[in-house]
Design a protein around this motif. Structure first.
Motif, mmCIF file in Angstrom:
data_model
loop_
_atom_site.group_PDB
_atom_site.id
_atom_site.type_symbol
_atom_site.label_atom_id
_atom_site.label_comp_id
_atom_site.label_asym_id
_atom_site.label_seq_id
_atom_site.Cartn_x
_atom_site.Cartn_y
_atom_site.Cartn_z
ATOM 1 N N ALA A 87 0.804 -1.262 0.063
ATOM 2 C CA ALA A 87 0.035 -0.004 -0.083
ATOM 3 C C ALA A 87 0.795 1.445 0.025
ATOM 4 O O ALA A 87 1.841 1.341 0.489
ATOM 5 C CB ALA A 87 -0.886 -0.290 1.219
ATOM 6 N N CYS A 88 0.303 2.296 -0.601
ATOM 7 C CA CYS A 88 1.076 3.704 -0.695
ATOM 8 C C CYS A 88 0.173 4.837 -0.352
ATOM 9 O O CYS A 88 -0.999 4.777 -0.628
ATOM 10 C CB CYS A 88 1.493 3.577 -2.228
ATOM 11 S SG CYS A 88 2.262 5.505 -2.642
ATOM 12 N N SER A 89 0.913 5.717 0.360
ATOM 13 C CA SER A 89 -0.244 6.981 0.771
ATOM 14 C C SER A 89 0.699 8.139 0.010
ATOM 15 O O SER A 89 1.844 8.311 0.275
ATOM 16 C CB SER A 89 -0.180 6.840 2.299
ATOM 17 O OG SER A 89 1.150 6.957 2.963
ATOM 18 N N ASP A 90 -0.134 9.029 -0.352
ATOM 19 C CA ASP A 90 0.233 10.296 -0.909
ATOM 20 C C ASP A 90 0.008 11.259 0.213
ATOM 21 O O ASP A 90 -1.083 11.542 0.861
ATOM 22 C CB ASP A 90 -0.707 10.646 -2.013
ATOM 23 C CG ASP A 90 -0.654 10.020 -3.265
ATOM 24 O OD1 ASP A 90 0.430 9.722 -3.712
ATOM 25 O OD2 ASP A 90 -1.626 9.474 -3.922
ATOM 26 N N LEU A 91 1.245 11.977 0.598
ATOM 27 C CA LEU A 91 1.356 12.779 1.823
ATOM 28 C C LEU A 91 1.462 14.268 1.513
ATOM 29 O O LEU A 91 2.345 14.460 0.422
ATOM 30 C CB LEU A 91 2.480 12.137 2.776
ATOM 31 C CG LEU A 91 2.371 10.809 2.906
ATOM 32 C CD1 LEU A 91 3.392 10.387 3.809
ATOM 33 C CD2 LEU A 91 1.176 10.518 3.945
ATOM 34 N N MET A 92 1.130 14.952 2.052
ATOM 35 C CA MET A 92 1.067 16.479 1.687
ATOM 36 C C MET A 92 1.172 17.493 2.994
ATOM 37 O O MET A 92 0.622 16.863 4.106
ATOM 38 C CB MET A 92 0.018 17.059 1.181
ATOM 39 C CG MET A 92 -0.145 18.417 0.620
ATOM 40 S SD MET A 92 -1.768 19.087 0.205
ATOM 41 C CE MET A 92 -2.444 19.031 1.664
ATOM 42 N N ALA A 93 1.919 18.458 3.010
ATOM 43 C CA ALA A 93 1.982 19.358 4.280
ATOM 44 C C ALA A 93 2.142 20.957 3.571
ATOM 45 O O ALA A 93 2.967 21.061 2.782
ATOM 46 C CB ALA A 93 3.117 19.288 5.163
ATOM 47 N N LEU A 94 1.537 21.808 4.423
ATOM 48 C CA LEU A 94 1.498 23.079 4.006
ATOM 49 C C LEU A 94 2.270 23.830 5.119
ATOM 50 O O LEU A 94 2.039 23.659 6.304
ATOM 51 C CB LEU A 94 0.310 23.825 3.935
ATOM 52 C CG LEU A 94 0.185 25.165 3.340
ATOM 53 C CD1 LEU A 94 0.739 25.525 1.850
ATOM 54 C CD2 LEU A 94 -1.375 25.746 3.479
ATOM 55 N N SER A 95 3.358 24.867 4.754
ATOM 56 C CA SER A 95 3.889 25.514 6.043
ATOM 57 C C SER A 95 2.731 26.393 6.556
ATOM 58 O O SER A 95 1.855 26.971 6.165
ATOM 59 C CB SER A 95 5.037 26.192 5.432
ATOM 60 O OG SER A 95 4.766 27.513 4.468
ATOM 61 N N PRO A 96 2.706 26.882 8.036
ATOM 62 C CA PRO A 96 1.896 27.749 8.432
ATOM 63 C C PRO A 96 1.752 29.216 7.869
ATOM 64 O O PRO A 96 0.500 29.432 7.819
ATOM 65 C CB PRO A 96 2.400 27.918 10.003
ATOM 66 C CG PRO A 96 3.065 26.595 10.124
ATOM 67 C CD PRO A 96 3.915 26.273 8.931
ATOM 68 N N ASP A 97 2.955 29.416 7.092
ATOM 69 C CA ASP A 97 2.807 30.844 6.356
ATOM 70 C C ASP A 97 2.142 30.882 5.065
ATOM 71 O O ASP A 97 1.821 31.995 4.309
ATOM 72 C CB ASP A 97 4.154 31.614 6.465
ATOM 73 C CG ASP A 97 5.326 30.777 5.520
ATOM 74 O OD1 ASP A 97 4.883 29.753 5.254
ATOM 75 O OD2 ASP A 97 6.261 31.342 5.321
ATOM 76 N N GLY A 98 1.979 29.559 4.686
ATOM 77 C CA GLY A 98 1.183 29.386 3.241
ATOM 78 C C GLY A 98 2.307 29.429 2.282
ATOM 79 O O GLY A 98 1.970 29.325 0.915
ATOM 80 N N GLY A 99 3.566 29.699 2.374
ATOM 81 C CA GLY A 99 4.542 29.990 1.600
ATOM 82 C C GLY A 99 5.126 28.529 0.818
ATOM 83 O O GLY A 99 5.636 28.634 -0.199
ATOM 84 N N TYR A 100 5.044 27.361 1.444
ATOM 85 C CA TYR A 100 5.708 26.322 1.151
ATOM 86 C C TYR A 100 4.805 25.021 1.255
ATOM 87 O O TYR A 100 4.018 25.023 2.011
ATOM 88 C CB TYR A 100 6.983 26.091 1.738
ATOM 89 C CG TYR A 100 8.002 27.187 1.849
ATOM 90 C CD1 TYR A 100 8.986 27.033 0.957
ATOM 91 C CD2 TYR A 100 8.072 28.488 2.636
ATOM 92 C CE1 TYR A 100 9.909 28.303 0.746
ATOM 93 C CE2 TYR A 100 8.723 29.365 2.517
ATOM 94 C CZ TYR A 100 9.761 29.398 1.551
ATOM 95 O OH TYR A 100 10.807 30.218 1.427
#
Length: 672
Positions: free
Chosen positions: A369-382
């Protein structure tokens, strides 16, 4: 709420067959007794008609049927059904060929009527008439001790659906006077027929039947089952005029489903007065109106955003908002392909689209099984994207790692093609970026669990923190988990109940953070509080260090009439930590005062979409909610907006007399 004038007077001259009914457009309520027929406008609460009732025509004791527009009554009498014109207060037609009619219903266009004839003990039948000429279209004989349990006419009156205790569900063609082809007719057992009333969709193409466990549906043209709608003890159902929504009611709650997304109701509303005797959509004003079980009170529930929110058919399955709510990152399934987008929530414009490749389909034989993972920096810049595998995965999976992009420039900030790989690979189950994307936290669902801290300026792992406890197996979620970082980046918590210190010498541990299974977690921006939501809709509050439990926020315990939250799916503290927003998979958003652990007002008028992420604006007067199918819902919480809303709904402020009653001892002033 409108208490129908005279409906609860209890006068001895009111007969047992008096009734109140809503018109099909939800605009009016019609009150019928033998002596009077009255109509009230439910938008203005003004009476629009009052005239004589059918009088002795109601002597048989059978309850009249009210036409969809409220202008005609079908009054069962001995030997016939009389059509009573409400405006002229006279009989305009007689439907014969019936010994003793009972339970009459109009088609939704008002041109056809169906009733059950109880003439002889062994000669019960269902009759259908064309009201334009009084001609009987169809007679369906009942057999022996068979009982009619549900009946409905299609909107054009050409199809009769009936459910009996012996034959189950049958479909009849009223024009051809015969049953529908057996291969096309929907199938329901006799045992399925006793729960509630049948109802056709506005286009006549589908049929719904309330059940103890929800609502069953069929395609009338093919007879095939459509996805069922799950809920407890549903006894009545109605489609919206456009057929996009269906509402079901039971003894304890009212449910609204969007038929494009049948997995869960978009609205679950507690019924303050028990069972419902009638309901109707007022689509023009976005309201749902329903009568209580005694028919004395009409309540109006404004659905607002649940009906009007822009609904995207391609769902998002992972979302994250920046700390100020101005930026949204989401992973969407668009025509079977993964799309990672960053959106400006003020304009709705996509400002960045990453060239992310989705996980391949799972290997059913190998269990990979594979999972697509994502994260956004708190300032929204990255924004960061990576993949985790529950095993070694395909060749080169570890080398792919995690890529972090600068949203404003569109360039790779770390990982990817910039040089050495960052994170990624086996058992990665969650990602988190700190402020300005200086560090990346990679959460691994190994045994024991671990978290890695990566310095993105050097693309180097600087720390690895582990749990000292072994769980005896690897816990891997194919959708990944959403770790929460404290604002200083020193503490981590996951919905699985893993918490810990990410500093030098720190460690992770498993904690019971809530009364039931954890589903969402959040730290307050000032670090004073921590919240953990659970499967049953409750939120447990802790101090920011997770050493002291402060209390449990439970909407149902605070207000027995509060809307059901469902499983908590998103949490967000205001910037000062004083207010907590709680989103649920039932499509609700609630606000809580943290210091007093009190519910603030009623449930916000949500879009009906499951909340995947919440964030307060920088001014704290705005709340952003990101969902599965509704990208962003924006709430104006400013005192000025809220007071203007109250004034608009009530139509006026407190009068001097009201002021003296409710605010005694304080000089009067205008409130609207």
């Amino acid at each position: 709420m409108l208490t129908v004038p005279g409906a609860d007077s209890g006068h001895s001259d009111l007969t047992s067959n008096e009734l109140r009914r809503l018109t099909a457009d939800g605009r009016y309520v019609v009150s019928v007794t033998a002596d009077r027929v009255g109509t009230w406008d439910l938008r203005t609460h003004r009476r629009t008609h009052s005239g004589p009732g059918p009088g002795d025509l109601m002597a048989s004791g059978e309850t009249p049927a009210v036409s969809p527009d409220g202008r005609t009554l079908a009054v069962p009498t001995d030997g016939s059904i009389k059509l009573w014109d409400v405006r002229t207060a006279r009989v305009t037609g007689t439907l014969g060929g019936v010994a003793l009619a009972s339970e009459a219903y109009f088609s939704s266009d008002g041109r056809t009527l169906v009733a059950e004839d109880w003439g002889l003990e062994t000669d019960h039948a269902v009759l259908v008439w064309d009201l334009r000429d009084g001609r009987r279209l169809l007679r369906v004989q009942e057999h022996g001790d068979e009982m009619l349990q549900a009946v409905a006419l299609s909107p054009d009156g050409r199809t009769l659906a009936l459910c009996t205790s012996e034959r189950g569900l049958e479909m009849w063609d009223t024009a051809r006077r015969r049953r529908a082809a057996a291969l096309q007719a929907p199938r329901a057992r006799p045992a399925d027929c006793g729960s509630g009333r049948l109802v056709f969709s506005p286009d006549g193409r589908s049929l719904a039947l309330p059940q103890d466990d929800g609502v069953r549906r069929w395609d009338v043209r093919t007879g095939r089952k459509l996805p069922s709608l799950e809920a407890d003890e549903v006894t009545d159902a109605r489609f919206s005029p456009d057929g996009d929504f269906l509402v079901g009611t039971g003894a304890r709650a009212l449910y609204v489903w969007r038929l494009e997304r049948t997995e869960a109701p978009i609205v679950t509303h507690r019924l303050p007065a028990g069972a419902v005797s009638d309901l109707a959509f007022d689509r023009e004003t976005g309201a749902l109106r329903y009568l209580n079980s005694t028919g004395t009170v009409v309540r109006t529930l404004t659905l607002g955003r649940a009906l009007t929110a822009p609904w995207e058919k391609e769902p998002a399955y992972v979302t994250q908002l920046s700390a100020d709510g101005r930026t949204l990152a989401r992973l969407r399934d668009v025509r079977g392909a993964l799309r990672l987008e960053v959106v400006d929530t003020r304009t709705g414009r996509v400002v960045f689209r990453a060239p992310a490749k989705p996980c391949p389909d799972a290997d059913p034989e190998g269990g990979v099984a594979c999972s697509d993972l994502m994260a956004l920096s708190p300032d929204g810049g990255y924004v960061a994207f990576g993949q985790g595998w529950n095993s070694d995965g395909p060749d080169g999976a570890d080398r792919r790692g995690v890529t972090v992009w600068n949203v404003r420039t569109g360039r790779v900030h770390a990982g990817g093609g910039s040089g050495r790989a960052v994170g990624g690979g086996w058992a990665v189950n969650g990602l988190a970026l700190d402020a300005h994307a200086r560090s990346l936290v990679v959460y691994r669902a190994t045994d024991p669990v671990s978290a890695e801290v990566w310095d993105l300026r050097r693309s180097k792992r600087v720390r690895s923190v582990r749990s000292r406890e072994s769980t005896g197996g690897t816990s891997f979620d194919s959708l990944g988990v959403k770790p929460a970082l404290s604002s200083d980046g020193d503490r981590l918590a996951t919905p699985e109940g893993v918490v810990g210190d990410l500093g030098a010498g720190g460690r992770l541990e498993h904690r019971l953070l809530a009364d039931d299974m954890n589903t969402a977690v959040a730290f307050s921006p000032d670090g004073r509080y921590f919240a953990a939501g659970d499967l049953m809709g409750r939120v447990t509050l802790w101090d920011g260090t997770l050493r002291r439990r402060l209390g449990v926020l439970d909407g149902q315990a605070s207000d027995s009439e509060a809307d059901l939250v469902g499983t908590v799916s998103a949490l967000a503290f205001s910037r000062d930590g004083g207010t907590l927003a709680v989103g649920g998979d039932a499509g609700t958003v609630q606000l809580w005062d943290v210091a007093s652990s009190r519910l603030l007002g009623s449930t916000l008028p949500a879009s009906g979409d499951q909340s995947l992420a919440l964030a307060f604006g920088q001014d704290e007067d705005t709340l952003y909610a990101a969902g599965v199918n509704v990208p962003v819902t924006r709430y104006d919480l400013s005192p000025e907006h809220l007071s203007a809303t109250v004034c608009r709904r009530t139509g006026s402020g407190l009068s001097p007399a009201d002021w003296r009653t409710y605010v005694p001892g304080i000089p009067y002033r205008g409130t609207c």
